[in-house]
Design a protein around this motif. Structure first.
Motif, PDB file in Angstrom:
ATOM      1  N   SER A   9     -40.048  93.180  52.801  1.00 52.13           N
ATOM      2  CA  SER A   9     -38.956  93.708  53.629  1.00 52.13           C
ATOM      3  C   SER A   9     -38.675  92.700  54.732  1.00 52.13           C
ATOM      4  O   SER A   9     -39.615  92.116  55.268  1.00 52.13           O
ATOM      5  CB  SER A   9     -39.361  95.020  54.309  1.00 52.13           C
ATOM      6  N   TYR A  10     -37.416  92.520  55.058  1.00 50.73           N
ATOM      7  CA  TYR A  10     -37.126  91.671  56.212  1.00 50.73           C
ATOM      8  C   TYR A  10     -35.895  92.103  56.977  1.00 50.73           C
ATOM      9  O   TYR A  10     -34.944  92.612  56.413  1.00 50.73           O
ATOM     10  CB  TYR A  10     -37.027  90.183  55.842  1.00 50.73           C
ATOM     11  N   ASP A  11     -35.993  91.943  58.296  1.00 55.72           N
ATOM     12  CA  ASP A  11     -34.856  92.047  59.192  1.00 55.72           C
ATOM     13  C   ASP A  11     -34.214  90.664  59.152  1.00 55.72           C
ATOM     14  O   ASP A  11     -34.703  89.723  59.775  1.00 55.72           O
ATOM     15  CB  ASP A  11     -35.357  92.393  60.599  1.00 55.72           C
ATOM     16  N   SER A  85     -42.894  88.459  62.590  1.00 55.98           N
ATOM     17  CA  SER A  85     -42.975  89.920  62.486  1.00 55.98           C
ATOM     18  C   SER A  85     -41.727  90.562  61.886  1.00 55.98           C
ATOM     19  O   SER A  85     -41.755  91.739  61.531  1.00 55.98           O
ATOM     20  CB  SER A  85     -43.296  90.517  63.843  1.00 55.98           C
ATOM     21  N   ASP A  86     -40.629  89.808  61.748  1.00 55.75           N
ATOM     22  CA  ASP A  86     -39.452  90.400  61.099  1.00 55.75           C
ATOM     23  C   ASP A  86     -39.456  90.198  59.584  1.00 55.75           C
ATOM     24  O   ASP A  86     -38.492  90.553  58.905  1.00 55.75           O
ATOM     25  CB  ASP A  86     -38.133  89.920  61.741  1.00 55.75           C
ATOM     26  N   ILE A  87     -40.537  89.631  59.060  1.00 51.83           N
ATOM     27  CA  ILE A  87     -40.736  89.535  57.605  1.00 51.83           C
ATOM     28  C   ILE A  87     -42.084  90.192  57.299  1.00 51.83           C
ATOM     29  O   ILE A  87     -43.111  89.748  57.811  1.00 51.83           O
ATOM     30  CB  ILE A  87     -40.761  88.072  57.120  1.00 51.83           C
ATOM     31  N   ARG A  88     -42.092  91.270  56.528  1.00 53.66           N
ATOM     32  CA  ARG A  88     -43.330  92.002  56.256  1.00 53.66           C
ATOM     33  C   ARG A  88     -43.517  92.204  54.759  1.00 53.66           C
ATOM     34  O   ARG A  88     -42.715  92.840  54.092  1.00 53.66           O
ATOM     35  CB  ARG A  88     -43.304  93.403  56.917  1.00 53.66           C
ATOM     36  N   GLN A  90     -44.852  94.046  51.715  1.00 51.13           N
ATOM     37  CA  GLN A  90     -45.229  95.440  51.475  1.00 51.13           C
ATOM     38  C   GLN A  90     -46.386  95.514  50.483  1.00 51.13           C
ATOM     39  O   GLN A  90     -47.314  96.298  50.668  1.00 51.13           O
ATOM     40  CB  GLN A  90     -44.032  96.237  50.933  1.00 51.13           C
ATOM     41  N   PHE A 122     -27.964  99.303  69.614  1.00 49.28           N
ATOM     42  CA  PHE A 122     -29.076  99.319  68.665  1.00 49.28           C
ATOM     43  C   PHE A 122     -28.599  99.191  67.217  1.00 49.28           C
ATOM     44  O   PHE A 122     -29.402  98.993  66.312  1.00 49.28           O
ATOM     45  CB  PHE A 122     -29.929 100.577  68.861  1.00 49.28           C
ATOM     46  N   TYR A 126     -27.663  95.857  62.643  1.00 52.73           N
ATOM     47  CA  TYR A 126     -28.056  96.626  61.458  1.00 52.73           C
ATOM     48  C   TYR A 126     -26.932  97.354  60.739  1.00 52.73           C
ATOM     49  O   TYR A 126     -27.178  98.007  59.735  1.00 52.73           O
ATOM     50  CB  TYR A 126     -29.167  97.619  61.842  1.00 52.73           C
TER      51      TYR A 126
ATOM     52  N   ASN B 120     -43.110  97.968  58.592  1.00 56.70           N
ATOM     53  CA  ASN B 120     -41.659  98.096  58.621  1.00 56.70           C
ATOM     54  C   ASN B 120     -41.064  97.099  59.618  1.00 56.70           C
ATOM     55  O   ASN B 120     -41.189  97.270  60.826  1.00 56.70           O
ATOM     56  CB  ASN B 120     -41.286  99.531  59.014  1.00 56.70           C
ATOM     57  N   PRO B 121     -40.406  96.032  59.131  1.00 58.57           N
ATOM     58  CA  PRO B 121     -39.908  95.003  60.059  1.00 58.57           C
ATOM     59  C   PRO B 121     -38.783  95.512  60.944  1.00 58.57           C
ATOM     60  O   PRO B 121     -38.506  94.932  61.987  1.00 58.57           O
ATOM     61  CB  PRO B 121     -39.400  93.899  59.118  1.00 58.57           C
ATOM     62  N   PHE B 122     -38.136  96.627  60.546  1.00 60.81           N
ATOM     63  CA  PHE B 122     -37.012  97.140  61.327  1.00 60.81           C
ATOM     64  C   PHE B 122     -37.473  97.911  62.565  1.00 60.81           C
ATOM     65  O   PHE B 122     -36.670  98.251  63.425  1.00 60.81           O
ATOM     66  CB  PHE B 122     -36.107  98.009  60.451  1.00 60.81           C
ATOM     67  N   GLU B 124     -40.035  96.676  64.440  1.00 55.14           N
ATOM     68  CA  GLU B 124     -40.750  95.664  65.225  1.00 55.14           C
ATOM     69  C   GLU B 124     -40.264  95.577  66.681  1.00 55.14           C
ATOM     70  O   GLU B 124     -41.055  95.467  67.606  1.00 55.14           O
ATOM     71  CB  GLU B 124     -40.554  94.324  64.528  1.00 55.14           C
ATOM     72  N   ARG B 125     -38.968  95.628  66.868  1.00 55.62           N
ATOM     73  CA  ARG B 125     -38.395  95.486  68.203  1.00 55.62           C
ATOM     74  C   ARG B 125     -38.222  96.815  68.909  1.00 55.62           C
ATOM     75  O   ARG B 125     -37.819  96.837  70.073  1.00 55.62           O
ATOM     76  CB  ARG B 125     -36.992  94.847  68.105  1.00 55.62           C
ATOM     77  N   TYR B 126     -38.485  97.939  68.208  1.00 58.32           N
ATOM     78  CA  TYR B 126     -38.043  99.239  68.725  1.00 58.32           C
ATOM     79  C   TYR B 126     -39.128 100.301  68.874  1.00 58.32           C
ATOM     80  O   TYR B 126     -38.839 101.399  69.329  1.00 58.32           O
ATOM     81  CB  TYR B 126     -36.902  99.771  67.835  1.00 58.32           C
TER      82      TYR B 126
END
Lengths: 252, 252
Positions: A9-11, A85-88, A90, A122, A126, B120-122, B124-126
């Motif tokens: 998963s990635y943001d 941390s924006d790439i995780r 699973q 927010f 997204y 959950n990378p989404f 991370e910031r929240y």
């Protein structure tokens, strides 16, 4: 050597896409850097397909070869401890030697999110943003045009290789109204570059009554790369799942 | 000159806080830069209070003076067109000449979000992230300790000015379990620096059974700035609302 299959998963907002497209980092590069550290040698990874700059993924799939023998839990933990941390990761587990993340993909699910809540900071990274109220039933009605097998030449990048097949099947295209955003779910055998974003924006234009169902039908029939000039913003797009067999695809 | 009151939401993750604390940008600075462009002269703004680096706001309030006569819609649009997209003005309207965003604040609501969904990378910031499963009823039980009027010396920064009053009232402290995260709602007459984050992490530790209700009671009674060594990560904290009268405060 063993072949591993991984789900990631990635943001994607901060990245130039799966592969390097712009001056920013690529997600593939970040993961390959980590595997180089873990394995001690160059470890190329192959994904189910690319995602563009700023596009997100909840279930992107890739494969690679490694001589490490690690279970899902430990391999995932090792990779996540080194990744941004924006790439995780699973899951990462051993698969058959001939598994191929791209060639074996039977179908995919993408979601597109768009909101009228344009003053919500927010949602900035997204969702797509739309000032006008959207007519959901019109969007649902127009979505029918795309169902089934079609030549999607009108809904892809101008720059696409003309020799590549452009016939794809969309099994499901749902438009769902949530409290403060609209979700479009696309399930199909494959998607051309920009195809989901171009269809999504076409449906958004229909939701604004700027274009009719007949005009959309004509666009699709035209099989003309200049027929559609709409493309939704990348940050509303999510690669949700890659299906590797018909059963999962039909359940998806 | 007219006095204006504004409500602003921000995704604080990329900022060094309301006021400059680190090498990053400050939210106050971004807004003042925009008002300088709109007004043509330096326009200092005064907020209900500061938020720390990475902390978010849904309803931060500030005031400023301007000779512009603009309605809510046009002033909001003018400011948002110049602000970075992670800072969004919700409303800006004329108020009485003696309104003061800080001194007139009757109370505030802060929320803290924490998740077990660490991959959950989404989030991370929240949200704050927690590996261990949390015992919600234990957290709810321990939250009772903080209700009412107390000297919160044990739950604030070491560096706080010793002459400042540290007696505050917490009217509500709810712990709510959602599908994939826990929400803690704090409503009170005022909060000292780090107070919400220190109480939130203390409740998280209680949820892990690392600390008992009695130990938390002892911490509070100690009125000792070294009594509590817990502090939750800033990105889980949201300033939700500032109340300017008792009625809204009691309804909040």
């Amino acid at each position: 050597m063993m072949r591993y299959q991984a789900i990631v998963s990635y943001d994607g907002f901060a990245y130039g896409g799966w592969q390097k497209q712009t001056n920013t980092n690529a997600i593939q590069e970040e993961i390959e850097n980590v595997l180089l550290k873990i394995n001690g040698y160059d470890t190329p990874i192959i994904a189910s397909g690319r995602t563009d700059a700023k596009v997100h993924a909840k279930g992107q799939v890739f494969h690679f070869d490694s001589d490490r023998i690690l279970d899902d839990f430990h391999f995932t933990r090792a990779m996540n401890s080194l990744l941004p941390s924006d790439i995780r990761i699973q899951h990462v587990y051993q698969t058959s030697d001939d598994f191929h993340a791209r060639f074996d993909a039977f179908g995919k699910r993408y979601d597109y999110l768009v909101t009228n809540d344009i003053k919500n900071p927010f949602y900035e990274r997204y969702m797509g943003k739309e000032w006008k109220t959207l007519d959901i039933s019109m969007m649902q009605e127009c979505a029918q045009v795309f169902l089934g097998e079609h030549d999607f030449t009108s809904f892809t990048s101008n720059k696409i290789d003309p020799r590549k097949p452009r016939v794809k099947t969309i099994r499901k295209l749902e438009v769902i109204a949530h409290q403060d955003h609209i979700q479009m779910i696309f399930i199909g055998t494959g998607f051309l570059r920009y195809m989901v974003r171009m269809i999504a924006q076409t449906l958004i234009e229909a939701g604004k009554h700027r274009i009719t169902k007949q005009q959309i039908q004509d666009m699709l029939n035209a099989k003309d790369k200049h027929a559609c000039r709409y493309k939704a913003d990348p940050q509303g797009l999510y690669l949700i799942e890659v299906f590797y067999n018909e059963e999962d695809y039909l359940k998806g």
